[in-house]
Design a protein around this motif. Structure first.
Motif, mmCIF file in Angstrom:
data_model
loop_
_atom_site.group_PDB
_atom_site.id
_atom_site.type_symbol
_atom_site.label_atom_id
_atom_site.label_comp_id
_atom_site.label_asym_id
_atom_site.label_seq_id
_atom_site.Cartn_x
_atom_site.Cartn_y
_atom_site.Cartn_z
ATOM 1 N N THR A 95 0.840 -1.207 0.000
ATOM 2 C CA THR A 95 0.000 0.000 0.000
ATOM 3 C C THR A 95 0.873 1.254 0.000
ATOM 4 O OG1 THR A 95 -0.104 -0.083 2.415
ATOM 5 C CG2 THR A 95 -1.909 -1.140 1.207
ATOM 6 N N LYS A 96 0.241 2.376 -0.241
ATOM 7 C CA LYS A 96 0.957 3.651 -0.394
ATOM 8 C C LYS A 96 1.549 4.145 0.927
ATOM 9 C CE LYS A 96 -1.691 5.006 -4.467
ATOM 10 N NZ LYS A 96 -2.575 6.044 -5.093
ATOM 11 N N ILE A 97 2.330 5.215 0.830
ATOM 12 C CA ILE A 97 3.096 5.645 2.017
ATOM 13 C C ILE A 97 2.229 6.316 3.083
ATOM 14 C CG2 ILE A 97 3.850 7.785 0.873
ATOM 15 C CD1 ILE A 97 6.497 7.533 2.489
ATOM 16 N N PHE A 98 1.159 7.014 2.677
ATOM 17 C CA PHE A 98 0.361 7.728 3.692
ATOM 18 C C PHE A 98 -1.119 7.343 3.674
ATOM 19 C CE2 PHE A 98 3.854 10.910 2.815
ATOM 20 C CZ PHE A 98 4.549 10.649 3.994
ATOM 21 N N CYS A 99 -1.469 6.300 2.912
ATOM 22 C CA CYS A 99 -2.868 5.856 2.901
ATOM 23 C C CYS A 99 -2.898 4.368 2.584
ATOM 24 C CB CYS A 99 -3.690 6.644 1.871
ATOM 25 S SG CYS A 99 -3.139 6.421 0.175
ATOM 26 N N GLY A 100 -4.103 3.786 2.582
ATOM 27 C CA GLY A 100 -4.207 2.332 2.401
ATOM 28 C C GLY A 100 -4.406 1.909 0.953
ATOM 29 N N CYS A 101 -4.292 2.824 -0.007
ATOM 30 C CA CYS A 101 -4.503 2.466 -1.414
ATOM 31 C C CYS A 101 -3.409 1.530 -1.912
ATOM 32 C CB CYS A 101 -4.508 3.718 -2.285
ATOM 33 S SG CYS A 101 -5.885 4.800 -1.957
ATOM 34 N N ALA A 102 -3.803 0.651 -2.839
ATOM 35 C CA ALA A 102 -2.854 -0.322 -3.387
ATOM 36 C C ALA A 102 -1.825 0.367 -4.282
ATOM 37 C CB ALA A 102 -3.602 -1.380 -4.179
ATOM 38 N N ASN B 5 -6.914 3.384 -7.946
ATOM 39 C CA ASN B 5 -6.275 3.195 -6.631
ATOM 40 C C ASN B 5 -6.053 4.550 -5.964
ATOM 41 O OD1 ASN B 5 -6.131 0.429 -7.032
ATOM 42 N ND2 ASN B 5 -4.052 0.497 -7.863
ATOM 43 N N VAL B 6 -7.139 5.197 -5.625
ATOM 44 C CA VAL B 6 -7.021 6.539 -5.048
ATOM 45 C C VAL B 6 -8.015 6.726 -3.899
ATOM 46 C CG1 VAL B 6 -6.147 7.686 -7.120
ATOM 47 C CG2 VAL B 6 -8.603 7.432 -6.797
ATOM 48 N N CYS B 7 -7.705 7.683 -3.017
ATOM 49 C CA CYS B 7 -8.589 8.008 -1.898
ATOM 50 C C CYS B 7 -8.379 9.485 -1.555
ATOM 51 C CB CYS B 7 -8.263 7.109 -0.701
ATOM 52 S SG CYS B 7 -6.736 7.568 0.134
ATOM 53 N N PRO B 8 -9.132 10.036 -0.616
ATOM 54 C CA PRO B 8 -8.964 11.474 -0.307
ATOM 55 C C PRO B 8 -7.525 11.859 0.031
ATOM 56 C CG PRO B 8 -10.991 10.665 0.676
ATOM 57 C CD PRO B 8 -10.282 9.451 0.095
ATOM 58 N N VAL B 9 -6.755 10.948 0.659
ATOM 59 C CA VAL B 9 -5.378 11.307 1.055
ATOM 60 C C VAL B 9 -4.494 11.488 -0.173
ATOM 61 C CG1 VAL B 9 -3.298 10.539 2.278
ATOM 62 C CG2 VAL B 9 -5.552 10.222 3.327
ATOM 63 N N CYS B 10 -4.467 10.455 -1.056
ATOM 64 C CA CYS B 10 -3.529 10.559 -2.184
ATOM 65 C C CYS B 10 -4.091 11.425 -3.315
ATOM 66 C CB CYS B 10 -3.077 9.181 -2.672
ATOM 67 S SG CYS B 10 -4.378 8.048 -3.096
ATOM 68 N N LEU B 11 -5.386 11.800 -3.217
ATOM 69 C CA LEU B 11 -5.933 12.781 -4.155
ATOM 70 C C LEU B 11 -5.692 14.199 -3.655
ATOM 71 C CD1 LEU B 11 -9.401 11.204 -5.097
ATOM 72 C CD2 LEU B 11 -7.410 11.481 -6.593
HETATM 73 ZN ZN ZN Z 1 -4.965 6.756 -1.211
#
Ligand code: ZN
Ligand code: ADP
Ligand code: MG
Length: 487
Positions: free
Chosen positions: A29-36, A46-52
């Motif tokens: 998963t990514k460095i600051f969120c749980g996205c693959a 593979n995105v969420c509010p953090v990496c967006l």
């Molecule tokens: Zn994310």
């Protein structure tokens, strides 16, 4: 076309090279969120509010990413700082939705390391200034050729992928040393499973800083930074090109300006991308949403304990334990998979020399032919070891083994199964051999006369005939002894 200096002119100068290497950490998963972090997913899936970079979303540091970064730092002989600080590096880019990268600035994860390389036949130590952690940006994809149909797409799947940046001291003097340094880094990161280092996927990226100075001069020249070096070959070509360009410039009375240049492999040229004389001001400041990263001695040592043996120490052990030649030890430790395969063959066969020859010879040829990596070898290490054990026990000879080996791959069988099916056991039974030897003696009266007349070397011919008559199954040592006794 740029003016390039001749080799004679270049020889008056010494190049100074420092590399900045980005390595993508092999986390799930990514460095600051749980996205693959998986490669090749549908764009922006593979995105969420953090990496967006949506307002109000909060980063949470990935523990696994930190541990991989610690492993990398220790392998590069760095001091891991008990406290490091994440910092915002501000710049605008369409594929950087936050408007800043989270990196580390004046307090990085690790510092003061080195890498030992062999270049131009000599060992050389290259300093590692620092290793810091950061997140990756997304990707811009430029598509379309006609003006009416020219679009740039943004894919944020990569946004927030964990990276480490490894910054070297300006310790390299030739493109060959830079090549060796990057090779060593790649090898170490792959041994550790810190990264796949797949350059085609951008998992290993390198920017090169280059300057030149007259031989003997103390003061460093002004450097240019060359970006876009996405293969080892291009790194070497770009450096050689850039060195020749800078020398020509200085020799003609000009001066090198501090700038970023892009290497174009198609024209083998570097072109100016942006001047660095008005250096970027990224307005770094400590990331307010993350606490300082603290690595206790206990945590660091736990990570160290689970690290595998590294290539340099494995090379040394192969030399000492197996009596391999320098070159063979180098080749057999080129990848972790290769070195592990080799050791399994030795464990089964007990013969390191033969194992080295077979892994580098017949096995490598087979893998190349089938386009396979050693991890997917059609003949397992245990089975190759069994084949070599049969040779060592005198059950088959080396020539026969070379015929059996490809059959093992094709039929996915053990050597013993093939030998039993095809009736290939080596004939060392003297009764069976006596008949063949009598036939060879009867069929070759001239050679027999010569041998009896004192021409010792004719025995080689007779043994050869007996080997042929036995379809290679006779034990040549036994045949040789029996001829001598008979004649
Ligand atoms: Zn994310
Ligand atoms: P910048 O501030 O431009 O990023 P750094 O001092 O951080 O420069 O160094 C970046 C990289 O450039 C490092 O790998 C360093 O070893 C290398 N470097 C620094 N000065 C020189 C020089 N004069 N010639 C070649 N490489 C250099
Ligand atoms: Mg810098």
């Amino acid at each position: 076309m740029e003016t390039l200096a001749t080799p004679e002119l270049i020889a008056k100068y010494e190049a100074v090279i420092g590399l900045e290497v980005h390595v993508q950490l092999a986390t799930r998963t990514k460095i600051f969120c749980g996205c693959a972090t998986s490669f090749g997913a549908a764009p922006n899936s593979n995105v969420c509010p953090v990496c967006l970079g949506l307002p109000g979303a909060l980063p949470v540091l990935n523990r696994q990413a930190v541990e991989l970064a610690i492993e990398a730092s220790l392998a590069l002989h760095c001091t891991v700082n008990p406290k490091s600080i994440f910092a915002r590096k501000n710049y605008f880019y369409p594929d950087l939705p936050k408007g800043y990268q989270i990196s580390q600035y004046d307090q990085p994860l690790a510092e003061h390391g080195f890498v030992e390389v062999m270049a131009d036949g000599a060992a050389k130590r290259i300093g590692v200034t620092r290793v810091h952690m950061e997140d990756d940006a997304g990707k811009s994809i430029h598509d379309g050729f006609k003006d009416s149909d020219r679009y740039t797409y943004v894919d944020l799947n990569r946004s927030g992928t964990p990276l480490i940046e490894i910054v070297s001291e300006p310790d390299m003097r030739t493109s060959g040393e830079a090549y060796a340094y990057l090779t060593e880094i790649k090898q170490v990161m792959q041994y550790l499973n810190v990264s796949t280092c797949d350059m085609e996927k951008g998992h290993l990226r390198c920017d090169a800083n280059v300057s030149v100075r007259l031989r003997g001069a103390e003061k460093l020249g002004t450097k240019a930074e060359v970006k876009n070096l996405n293969s080892f070959k291009f790194l070497r070509m770009a450096l050689d090109h850039e060195i020749a360009r800078q020398v020509a410039l200085i020799e003609s009375g000009g001066r090198v300006v501090q700038e970023t240049r892009l290497y174009n492999p198609e024209t083998d040229e570097t072109v100016s991308m942006r001047s660095k004389e008005h250096a970027h001001d990224y307005r770094y400041f400590p990331e307010p949403d993350l606490v300082p990263l603290r690595v206790s001695d206990a945590w660091r040592e736990r990570v160290r304990e689970r690290m595998p043996e590294l290539p340099a120490s494995r090379r040394g052990r192969f030399l000492a334990d197996y009596g391999l030649r320098e070159y063979d030890a180098e080749v057999l430790t080129a990848t972790r998979a290769m070195s592990e395969y080799f050791e399994k063959v030795v464990a089964t066969s007990g013969d390191a020399r033969a194992a080295a020859n077979w892994v580098m010879g017949d096995l490598s040829a087979l893998l190349k032919e089938e386009g396979k990596d050693i991890e997917d070898s059609p003949v397992s290490a245990e089975r190759l070891g069994q084949l070599l054990a049969l040779i060592a026990q005198g059950k088959i000879n080396g020539k026969l083994a070379k015929d059996i080996f490809p059959k093992m791959a094709a039929a996915n069988e053990t050597a013993e199964a093939i030998i039993a099916r095809e009736g290939l056991e080596s004939i060392s039974d003297e009764g069976a051999l006596a008949k063949i030897i009598d036939e060879v003696i009867a069929a070759n009266p001239k050679q027999v006369e010569q041998y009896k007349g004192g021409k010792q070397q004719v025995i080689g011919f007779l043994v050869g005939q007996a080997m042929k008559a036995s379809r290679g199954q006779a034990d040549p040592a036994v045949v040789n002894r029996m001829f001598k006794e008979k004649l």
